[in-house]
Design a protein around this motif. Structure first.
Motif, PDB file in Angstrom:
ATOM      1  N   GLY A  16      20.985  23.622  -1.122  1.00  0.00           N
ATOM      2  CA  GLY A  16      20.973  22.618  -1.637  1.00  0.00           C
ATOM      3  C   GLY A  16      19.690  22.006  -0.214  1.00  0.00           C
ATOM      4  O   GLY A  16      19.185  20.671  -0.431  1.00  0.00           O
ATOM      5  N   THR A  17      19.889  22.449   0.665  1.00  0.00           N
ATOM      6  CA  THR A  17      18.199  22.186   1.849  1.00  0.00           C
ATOM      7  C   THR A  17      17.111  22.958   1.229  1.00  0.00           C
ATOM      8  O   THR A  17      16.651  24.365   1.580  1.00  0.00           O
ATOM      9  CB  THR A  17      18.529  22.633   2.974  1.00  0.00           C
ATOM     10  OG1 THR A  17      20.018  21.949   3.621  1.00  0.00           O
ATOM     11  CG2 THR A  17      17.586  22.130   4.640  1.00  0.00           C
ATOM     12  N   ILE A  18      15.623  22.318   1.097  1.00  0.00           N
ATOM     13  CA  ILE A  18      14.659  22.776   1.214  1.00  0.00           C
ATOM     14  C   ILE A  18      14.077  22.977   2.555  1.00  0.00           C
ATOM     15  O   ILE A  18      13.856  21.887   3.420  1.00  0.00           O
ATOM     16  CB  ILE A  18      13.590  22.309   0.696  1.00  0.00           C
ATOM     17  CG1 ILE A  18      14.867  21.794  -0.948  1.00  0.00           C
ATOM     18  CG2 ILE A  18      12.443  23.145  -0.373  1.00  0.00           C
ATOM     19  CD1 ILE A  18      14.321  20.989  -2.199  1.00  0.00           C
ATOM     20  N   ALA A  19      13.203  24.020   2.777  1.00  0.00           N
ATOM     21  CA  ALA A  19      12.779  24.558   4.057  1.00  0.00           C
ATOM     22  C   ALA A  19      10.806  24.483   3.697  1.00  0.00           C
ATOM     23  O   ALA A  19      11.354  25.668   3.042  1.00  0.00           O
ATOM     24  CB  ALA A  19      13.325  24.758   4.859  1.00  0.00           C
ATOM     25  N   VAL A  20      10.199  24.085   4.274  1.00  0.00           N
ATOM     26  CA  VAL A  20       8.666  24.149   3.879  1.00  0.00           C
ATOM     27  C   VAL A  20       8.130  24.052   5.358  1.00  0.00           C
ATOM     28  O   VAL A  20       8.463  23.676   5.927  1.00  0.00           O
ATOM     29  CB  VAL A  20       7.600  22.678   3.104  1.00  0.00           C
ATOM     30  CG1 VAL A  20       6.443  23.102   2.960  1.00  0.00           C
ATOM     31  CG2 VAL A  20       8.893  22.521   1.761  1.00  0.00           C
ATOM     32  N   GLY A  21       6.899  25.290   4.838  1.00  0.00           N
ATOM     33  CA  GLY A  21       6.173  25.805   6.181  1.00  0.00           C
ATOM     34  C   GLY A  21       4.560  25.589   5.180  1.00  0.00           C
ATOM     35  O   GLY A  21       5.244  26.545   4.190  1.00  0.00           O
ATOM     36  N   ASN A  22       3.576  25.036   5.935  1.00  0.00           N
ATOM     37  CA  ASN A  22       2.190  25.450   5.815  1.00  0.00           C
ATOM     38  C   ASN A  22       1.152  25.188   6.350  1.00  0.00           C
ATOM     39  O   ASN A  22       1.275  24.597   7.439  1.00  0.00           O
ATOM     40  CB  ASN A  22       1.767  24.524   4.402  1.00  0.00           C
ATOM     41  CG  ASN A  22       2.177  22.580   4.932  1.00  0.00           C
ATOM     42  OD1 ASN A  22       2.320  21.957   5.332  1.00  0.00           O
ATOM     43  ND2 ASN A  22       0.823  22.375   4.790  1.00  0.00           N
ATOM     44  N   ILE A  23      -0.167  26.171   5.559  1.00  0.00           N
ATOM     45  CA  ILE A  23      -1.151  25.778   6.530  1.00  0.00           C
ATOM     46  C   ILE A  23      -2.234  26.039   6.046  1.00  0.00           C
ATOM     47  O   ILE A  23      -2.776  26.720   4.897  1.00  0.00           O
ATOM     48  CB  ILE A  23      -1.478  27.073   7.844  1.00  0.00           C
ATOM     49  CG1 ILE A  23      -0.267  26.649   8.934  1.00  0.00           C
ATOM     50  CG2 ILE A  23      -3.055  27.318   8.091  1.00  0.00           C
ATOM     51  CD1 ILE A  23      -0.262  28.507   9.495  1.00  0.00           C
ATOM     52  N   GLY A  24      -3.407  24.849   6.032  1.00  0.00           N
ATOM     53  CA  GLY A  24      -4.042  24.558   4.823  1.00  0.00           C
ATOM     54  C   GLY A  24      -3.478  23.525   4.320  1.00  0.00           C
ATOM     55  O   GLY A  24      -2.459  22.532   4.667  1.00  0.00           O
ATOM     56  N   ASP A  25      -3.918  23.645   2.674  1.00  0.00           N
ATOM     57  CA  ASP A  25      -3.994  22.222   2.118  1.00  0.00           C
ATOM     58  C   ASP A  25      -3.004  22.655   0.353  1.00  0.00           C
ATOM     59  O   ASP A  25      -3.405  21.856  -0.011  1.00  0.00           O
ATOM     60  CB  ASP A  25      -5.173  21.951   1.580  1.00  0.00           C
ATOM     61  CG  ASP A  25      -6.361  22.452   0.859  1.00  0.00           C
ATOM     62  OD1 ASP A  25      -5.772  23.699   0.486  1.00  0.00           O
ATOM     63  OD2 ASP A  25      -7.155  22.102   0.442  1.00  0.00           O
ATOM     64  N   SER A  26      -2.480  23.830   0.453  1.00  0.00           N
ATOM     65  CA  SER A  26      -1.478  23.723  -0.902  1.00  0.00           C
ATOM     66  C   SER A  26      -0.077  22.402  -0.358  1.00  0.00           C
ATOM     67  O   SER A  26       0.121  22.837   1.164  1.00  0.00           O
ATOM     68  CB  SER A  26      -1.305  25.250  -0.509  1.00  0.00           C
ATOM     69  OG  SER A  26      -2.069  26.001  -1.138  1.00  0.00           O
ATOM     70  N   ARG A  27       0.417  22.833  -1.150  1.00  0.00           N
ATOM     71  CA  ARG A  27       1.358  21.911  -0.812  1.00  0.00           C
ATOM     72  C   ARG A  27       2.672  21.796  -2.369  1.00  0.00           C
ATOM     73  O   ARG A  27       2.977  22.735  -2.480  1.00  0.00           O
ATOM     74  CB  ARG A  27       0.886  20.305  -1.649  1.00  0.00           C
ATOM     75  CG  ARG A  27       0.221  19.309  -0.720  1.00  0.00           C
ATOM     76  CD  ARG A  27      -0.507  18.410  -1.868  1.00  0.00           C
ATOM     77  NE  ARG A  27      -1.341  17.885  -0.668  1.00  0.00           N
ATOM     78  CZ  ARG A  27      -2.207  16.741  -0.983  1.00  0.00           C
ATOM     79  NH1 ARG A  27      -1.256  15.606  -2.448  1.00  0.00           N
ATOM     80  NH2 ARG A  27      -2.653  15.741  -0.748  1.00  0.00           N
ATOM     81  N   SER A  41       5.411  18.684   2.187  1.00  0.00           N
ATOM     82  CA  SER A  41       4.620  19.289   3.232  1.00  0.00           C
ATOM     83  C   SER A  41       2.543  18.040   3.721  1.00  0.00           C
ATOM     84  O   SER A  41       2.886  16.999   3.289  1.00  0.00           O
ATOM     85  CB  SER A  41       4.040  20.361   2.382  1.00  0.00           C
ATOM     86  OG  SER A  41       3.270  19.780   1.584  1.00  0.00           O
ATOM     87  N   THR A  42       2.532  18.619   5.113  1.00  0.00           N
ATOM     88  CA  THR A  42       1.230  17.876   5.614  1.00  0.00           C
ATOM     89  C   THR A  42      -0.293  18.758   5.174  1.00  0.00           C
ATOM     90  O   THR A  42      -0.314  19.449   5.936  1.00  0.00           O
ATOM     91  CB  THR A  42       2.028  17.478   7.053  1.00  0.00           C
ATOM     92  OG1 THR A  42       3.240  16.464   6.490  1.00  0.00           O
ATOM     93  CG2 THR A  42       0.339  16.750   7.618  1.00  0.00           C
ATOM     94  N   ASP A  43      -0.929  18.151   4.474  1.00  0.00           N
ATOM     95  CA  ASP A  43      -1.959  18.856   4.510  1.00  0.00           C
ATOM     96  C   ASP A  43      -2.615  18.973   6.036  1.00  0.00           C
ATOM     97  O   ASP A  43      -2.528  18.105   6.411  1.00  0.00           O
ATOM     98  CB  ASP A  43      -3.522  17.587   3.334  1.00  0.00           C
ATOM     99  CG  ASP A  43      -2.853  17.666   2.272  1.00  0.00           C
ATOM    100  OD1 ASP A  43      -1.574  18.826   2.112  1.00  0.00           O
ATOM    101  OD2 ASP A  43      -3.876  17.180   1.499  1.00  0.00           O
ATOM    102  N   ASP A  44      -3.487  19.847   5.672  1.00  0.00           N
ATOM    103  CA  ASP A  44      -4.165  20.269   7.367  1.00  0.00           C
ATOM    104  C   ASP A  44      -6.061  19.814   6.895  1.00  0.00           C
ATOM    105  O   ASP A  44      -6.124  21.513   6.414  1.00  0.00           O
ATOM    106  CB  ASP A  44      -4.560  21.600   7.741  1.00  0.00           C
ATOM    107  CG  ASP A  44      -2.521  21.813   8.900  1.00  0.00           C
ATOM    108  OD1 ASP A  44      -2.070  21.266   9.265  1.00  0.00           O
ATOM    109  OD2 ASP A  44      -2.119  23.438   8.898  1.00  0.00           O
ATOM    110  N   SER A  45      -5.707  19.212   6.336  1.00  0.00           N
ATOM    111  CA  SER A  45      -7.518  18.964   5.919  1.00  0.00           C
ATOM    112  C   SER A  45      -8.067  17.319   6.640  1.00  0.00           C
ATOM    113  O   SER A  45      -7.131  16.519   6.966  1.00  0.00           O
ATOM    114  CB  SER A  45      -7.354  18.533   4.338  1.00  0.00           C
ATOM    115  OG  SER A  45      -6.702  17.376   4.065  1.00  0.00           O
ATOM    116  N   MET A  46      -9.375  17.407   6.268  1.00  0.00           N
ATOM    117  CA  MET A  46     -10.193  15.810   7.078  1.00  0.00           C
ATOM    118  C   MET A  46      -9.588  15.218   5.639  1.00  0.00           C
ATOM    119  O   MET A  46      -9.726  13.945   6.541  1.00  0.00           O
ATOM    120  CB  MET A  46     -11.820  16.225   6.416  1.00  0.00           C
ATOM    121  CG  MET A  46     -12.240  17.326   7.492  1.00  0.00           C
ATOM    122  SD  MET A  46     -11.905  17.074   8.852  1.00  0.00           S
ATOM    123  CE  MET A  46     -12.663  15.312   9.029  1.00  0.00           C
ATOM    124  N   ALA A  47      -9.173  15.218   5.153  1.00  0.00           N
ATOM    125  CA  ALA A  47      -8.294  14.012   3.970  1.00  0.00           C
ATOM    126  C   ALA A  47      -7.089  13.936   4.464  1.00  0.00           C
ATOM    127  O   ALA A  47      -7.017  12.070   4.807  1.00  0.00           O
ATOM    128  CB  ALA A  47      -8.295  13.967   1.964  1.00  0.00           C
TER     129      ALA A  47
END
Length: 160
Positions: A16-27, A41-47
């Motif tokens: 039941g624990t969801i872990a997320v990692g990202n680089i870029g703007d996929s969410r 997730s948190t975007d790595d974008s100008m927005a």
């Protein structure tokens, strides 16, 4: 010649624990059956940089160079440390990971939850909870909305 680059979103589910990692703007999004929904997730974008400076999400995502990424994977990447987060799901729902080809047309978590419910309502009874069927319906929604970017969608059912 420009070096190759890509974005990445990765998620795991355990007890039941969801872990997320990202680089870029996929969410990654949590879309709970109880109506709870949130961006994981948190975007790595100008927005996202503009949002962090106080601009509204709507205005930031419509601003010039909104989709310019500030981090990526590739030979010329200045920073490849992912942004990570987690959520303890307290009830059943869906984990959605997607490229901006989908979230361009439904950025807010509630808007994506609405699209997921519409996809389930339109699916045959035996397919209402099939991740592949629902993911394809979300791809079709993005294509019908304009389809101006690559569209990648993955869904996983979470039932803690």
């Amino acid at each position: 010649e420009e070096p190759s680059a890509c974005t990445l979103i990765a998620a795991s589910i355990e007890d039941g624990t969801i872990a997320v990692g990202n680089i870029g703007d996929s969410r990654a999004y949590w879309l709970g059956d109880d109506g709870s929904c949130q961006l994981l997730s948190t975007d790595d974008s100008m927005a996202q940089a503009r949002i962090m400076l106080g601009m509204s999400r709507d205005d930031a995502e419509q601003s010039s160079q909104a989709h310019a990424i500030t981090k990526w994977l590739g030979k010329d990447s200045p920073d490849i440390v992912p942004v990570c987060g987690s959520l303890d799901a307290t009830g059943p729902g869906w984990l959605l990971v997607c490229s901006d080809g989908l979230w361009n047309y439904a950025s807010e978590p509630a808007a994506l939850a609405d699209q997921l419910r519409a996809a389930a309502a339109g699916a045959a009874e035996e397919s209402k909870a099939d991740p592949g069927t629902l993911a394809l319906a979300l791809v079709e929604f993005a294509k019908a909305s304009g389809g101006h970017d690559n569209i990648t969608v993955a869904l996983a059912r979470v039932a803690p």
